[in-house]
Design a protein around this motif. Structure first.
Motif, PDB file in Angstrom:
ATOM      1  N   VAL A  43       0.875  -1.163   0.000  1.00  0.00           N
ATOM      2  CA  VAL A  43       0.000   0.000   0.000  1.00  0.00           C
ATOM      3  C   VAL A  43       0.918   1.221   0.000  1.00  0.00           C
ATOM      4  CG1 VAL A  43      -2.062  -1.012   1.034  1.00  0.00           C
ATOM      5  CG2 VAL A  43      -0.218  -0.222   2.522  1.00  0.00           C
ATOM      6  N   TYR A  44       0.375   2.352  -0.413  1.00  0.00           N
ATOM      7  CA  TYR A  44       1.195   3.543  -0.591  1.00  0.00           C
ATOM      8  C   TYR A  44       0.568   4.709   0.159  1.00  0.00           C
ATOM      9  CZ  TYR A  44       3.081   0.684  -4.339  1.00  0.00           C
ATOM     10  OH  TYR A  44       3.644  -0.345  -5.063  1.00  0.00           O
ATOM     11  N   GLN A  45       1.392   5.371   0.982  1.00  0.00           N
ATOM     12  CA  GLN A  45       0.868   6.528   1.712  1.00  0.00           C
ATOM     13  C   GLN A  45       1.489   7.807   1.157  1.00  0.00           C
ATOM     14  OE1 GLN A  45       1.744   6.967   5.975  1.00  0.00           O
ATOM     15  NE2 GLN A  45      -0.358   7.691   6.263  1.00  0.00           N
ATOM     16  N   PRO A  46       0.630   8.772   0.750  1.00  0.00           N
ATOM     17  CA  PRO A  46       1.156   9.993   0.152  1.00  0.00           C
ATOM     18  C   PRO A  46       1.993  10.828   1.124  1.00  0.00           C
ATOM     19  CG  PRO A  46      -1.268  10.016   0.187  1.00  0.00           C
ATOM     20  CD  PRO A  46      -0.837   8.713   0.753  1.00  0.00           C
ATOM     21  N   LYS A  47       2.995  11.499   0.558  1.00  0.00           N
ATOM     22  CA  LYS A  47       3.761  12.520   1.274  1.00  0.00           C
ATOM     23  C   LYS A  47       3.380  13.835   0.613  1.00  0.00           C
ATOM     24  CE  LYS A  47       7.681   9.473   2.165  1.00  0.00           C
ATOM     25  NZ  LYS A  47       9.147   9.381   2.277  1.00  0.00           N
ATOM     26  N   VAL A  48       3.097  14.828   1.439  1.00  0.00           N
ATOM     27  CA  VAL A  48       2.552  16.073   0.919  1.00  0.00           C
ATOM     28  C   VAL A  48       3.460  17.243   1.277  1.00  0.00           C
ATOM     29  CG1 VAL A  48       0.521  17.564   0.929  1.00  0.00           C
ATOM     30  CG2 VAL A  48       0.253  15.112   1.279  1.00  0.00           C
ATOM     31  N   ILE A  55       0.759  16.452  -3.452  1.00  0.00           N
ATOM     32  CA  ILE A  55       1.426  15.165  -3.230  1.00  0.00           C
ATOM     33  C   ILE A  55       2.733  15.151  -4.017  1.00  0.00           C
ATOM     34  CG2 ILE A  55       1.263  12.664  -3.569  1.00  0.00           C
ATOM     35  CD1 ILE A  55      -1.798  12.938  -3.427  1.00  0.00           C
ATOM     36  N   ILE A  56       3.821  14.811  -3.335  1.00  0.00           N
ATOM     37  CA  ILE A  56       5.111  14.805  -4.019  1.00  0.00           C
ATOM     38  C   ILE A  56       5.756  13.429  -4.022  1.00  0.00           C
ATOM     39  CG2 ILE A  56       5.816  17.216  -3.745  1.00  0.00           C
ATOM     40  CD1 ILE A  56       7.142  16.175  -1.120  1.00  0.00           C
ATOM     41  N   GLY A  57       5.183  12.511  -3.283  1.00  0.00           N
ATOM     42  CA  GLY A  57       5.761  11.173  -3.242  1.00  0.00           C
ATOM     43  C   GLY A  57       4.906  10.280  -2.373  1.00  0.00           C
ATOM     44  N   CYS A  58       5.390   9.083  -2.137  1.00  0.00           N
ATOM     45  CA  CYS A  58       4.638   8.165  -1.285  1.00  0.00           C
ATOM     46  C   CYS A  58       5.587   7.140  -0.679  1.00  0.00           C
ATOM     47  CB  CYS A  58       3.552   7.457  -2.097  1.00  0.00           C
ATOM     48  SG  CYS A  58       4.193   6.480  -3.459  1.00  0.00           S
ATOM     49  N   GLU A  59       5.143   6.556   0.423  1.00  0.00           N
ATOM     50  CA  GLU A  59       5.916   5.496   1.052  1.00  0.00           C
ATOM     51  C   GLU A  59       5.225   4.161   0.791  1.00  0.00           C
ATOM     52  OE1 GLU A  59       6.503   5.830   5.313  1.00  0.00           O
ATOM     53  OE2 GLU A  59       7.861   4.095   5.341  1.00  0.00           O
ATOM     54  N   ALA A  60       5.996   3.188   0.326  1.00  0.00           N
ATOM     55  CA  ALA A  60       5.467   1.841   0.105  1.00  0.00           C
ATOM     56  C   ALA A  60       5.494   1.091   1.428  1.00  0.00           C
ATOM     57  CB  ALA A  60       6.310   1.115  -0.938  1.00  0.00           C
ATOM     58  N   ARG A 263      -4.611   7.747   4.594  1.00  0.00           N
ATOM     59  CA  ARG A 263      -4.042   6.495   5.076  1.00  0.00           C
ATOM     60  C   ARG A 263      -3.257   5.865   3.929  1.00  0.00           C
ATOM     61  NH1 ARG A 263      -6.163   3.818   9.730  1.00  0.00           N
ATOM     62  NH2 ARG A 263      -7.306   5.393  10.882  1.00  0.00           N
ATOM     63  N   PRO A 264      -2.463   4.843   4.238  1.00  0.00           N
ATOM     64  CA  PRO A 264      -1.844   4.091   3.136  1.00  0.00           C
ATOM     65  C   PRO A 264      -2.957   3.456   2.296  1.00  0.00           C
ATOM     66  CG  PRO A 264      -0.831   3.524   5.260  1.00  0.00           C
ATOM     67  CD  PRO A 264      -2.063   4.331   5.559  1.00  0.00           C
ATOM     68  N   PRO A 268      -3.975   1.939  -7.300  1.00  0.00           N
ATOM     69  CA  PRO A 268      -4.956   2.645  -8.151  1.00  0.00           C
ATOM     70  C   PRO A 268      -5.625   3.806  -7.418  1.00  0.00           C
ATOM     71  CG  PRO A 268      -5.306   0.261  -8.232  1.00  0.00           C
ATOM     72  CD  PRO A 268      -4.322   0.509  -7.143  1.00  0.00           C
ATOM     73  N   GLU A 269      -5.832   3.652  -6.125  1.00  0.00           N
ATOM     74  CA  GLU A 269      -6.436   4.737  -5.341  1.00  0.00           C
ATOM     75  C   GLU A 269      -5.507   5.938  -5.249  1.00  0.00           C
ATOM     76  OE1 GLU A 269      -8.448   3.697  -1.523  1.00  0.00           O
ATOM     77  OE2 GLU A 269      -7.779   1.677  -2.074  1.00  0.00           O
ATOM     78  N   LEU A 270      -4.212   5.647  -5.086  1.00  0.00           N
ATOM     79  CA  LEU A 270      -3.259   6.756  -5.004  1.00  0.00           C
ATOM     80  C   LEU A 270      -3.213   7.495  -6.338  1.00  0.00           C
ATOM     81  CD1 LEU A 270      -1.203   8.411  -3.462  1.00  0.00           C
ATOM     82  CD2 LEU A 270       0.560   6.841  -4.223  1.00  0.00           C
TER      83      LEU A 270
END
Ligand code: C2E
Ligand code: MG
Ligand code: MG
Ligand code: MG
Length: 287
Positions: A43-48, A55-60, A263-264, A268-270
């Motif tokens: 799952v991926y959680q956005p970093k803002v 949104i500039i990135g995400c954590e797996a 949330r993570p 496809p949702e991200l």
């Protein structure tokens, strides 16, 4: 009577230990097949960004959907993976999956979205982190700037000299590096100035207690100042409320990650979230 009680307590302690050992053996056996059985997913959680709100990135983040136990949290199975050596094939799967996903997003024309991957102790002991990462970038075709590795302080402190060499190789290749859970490890601050890292990630325990404990807010401010004085980026994790976000903006934190924004979520949702243009409301006065 006391003796009797003691023996009973001991017997039940023993039974508990046996059950725990048993569970661990089962967990390890199940984990061995988890990847090939398709039970692992990311799952991926956005970093803002707190500068522009986007949104500039995400954590797996790794998830294990066990057939009978349900969702087993990483805090439970990562230690088992580390001790059994399964961390190597699992981490390989995680990095490959995350890189492929980030490459797919880039190919689909999404705004640049870097993906962060957590690195654990077992990996460092068993493989050449730099070579492994660079090989994976080549295999998946992902631009190195779109990959970030998250390492903890204790992991870095393990063998600081060789870590500096490894991180320098990765940095040279363009991979981003961050220190996760910053402030909770055994910090030898003098190492920071020699480490080629890009970002400090403030541990969520400080963020969580910031509103109720002045000491925690002081630590958060100090870490932000430390990062900026060392010309590093700083991100706060575990940002759950508007108040957290507000204080972090006041203290000039660069980025946030947490339930407050999202949330993570599944890939496809991200992607949908990014396409929707959802962002933080920056019109909020921060005074
Ligand atoms: P971490 O790298 O510090 O990841 C952040 C954790 O905080 C994640 O827990 C995330 O779901 C959770 N979190 C995010 N926002 C909030 C919030 O606003 N409030 C609260 N209370 N929690 C929040 P998760 O996914 O359970 O992962 C726990 C830890 O397991 C991670 O901590 C990381 O150390 C490890 N982990 C997760 N995935 C991997 C992986 O693929 N490889 C390795 N080696 N470790 C992983
Ligand atoms: Mg992390
Ligand atoms: Mg963390
Ligand atoms: Mg953590």
């Amino acid at each position: 009577q006391a003796k009797h009680l003691g023996r009973n307590t001991y017997a039940s302690f023993n039974a508990t230990m046996n059950r725990m050992a048993q569970q661990r053996v089962t967990l390890e056996a199940d984990l061995r097949n988890a990847a090939s059985a398709g039970q692992l997913h990311l799952v991926y959680q956005p970093k803002v960004s707190l500068h522009h709100g986007h949104i500039i990135g995400c954590e797996a983040l790794l998830r294990w959907q066990h057939p009978t136990l349900g969702m087993v949290p990483p805090s439970q199975f990562i230690p088992v993976a580390e001790e059994s050596g399964l961390i190597i094939p699992i981490s390989d799967w995680v990095l490959r999956t995350a890189c492929r996903q980030a490459k797919a997003w880039a190919d689909a024309g999404l705004p640049p979205l870097a993906v962060s991957v957590n690195i654990s102790m077992g990996q460092l002991l068993h493989q050449n982190l730099a070579q492994w990462t660079l090989d994976m970038l080549e295999e998946t075709g992902l631009a190195s700037e779109l990959l970030e590795l998250e390492l903890t302080e204790s992991l870095i402190a393990q063998d600081i000299e060789s870590m500096i060499v490894t991180l320098a190789q990765l940095k040279q290749a363009g991979v981003k590096l961050s220190i996760d859970d910053f402030g909770t490890g055994y910090s030898n601050l003098s190492y920071l100035k020699n480490l080629p890292v890009d970002t400090l990630k403030i541990d969520q325990s400080f963020v969580r207690n910031m509103l109720t404990h002045a000491e925690d807010e002081t630590i958060v401010r100090a870490v932000i100042a430390l990062a900026h004085n060392l010309r590093l980026n700083v991100i706060a994790e575990g940002v759950e409320t508007r108040e957290h976000c507000h204080i972090l903006r006041q203290h000039h934190c660069d980025e946030i990650q947490g339930y407050f924004f999202s949330r993570p979520i599944a890939a496809p949702e991200l992607e949908a979230l990014v396409r929707s243009g959802k962002h933080l409301d920056m019109s909020d006065p921060i005074g």
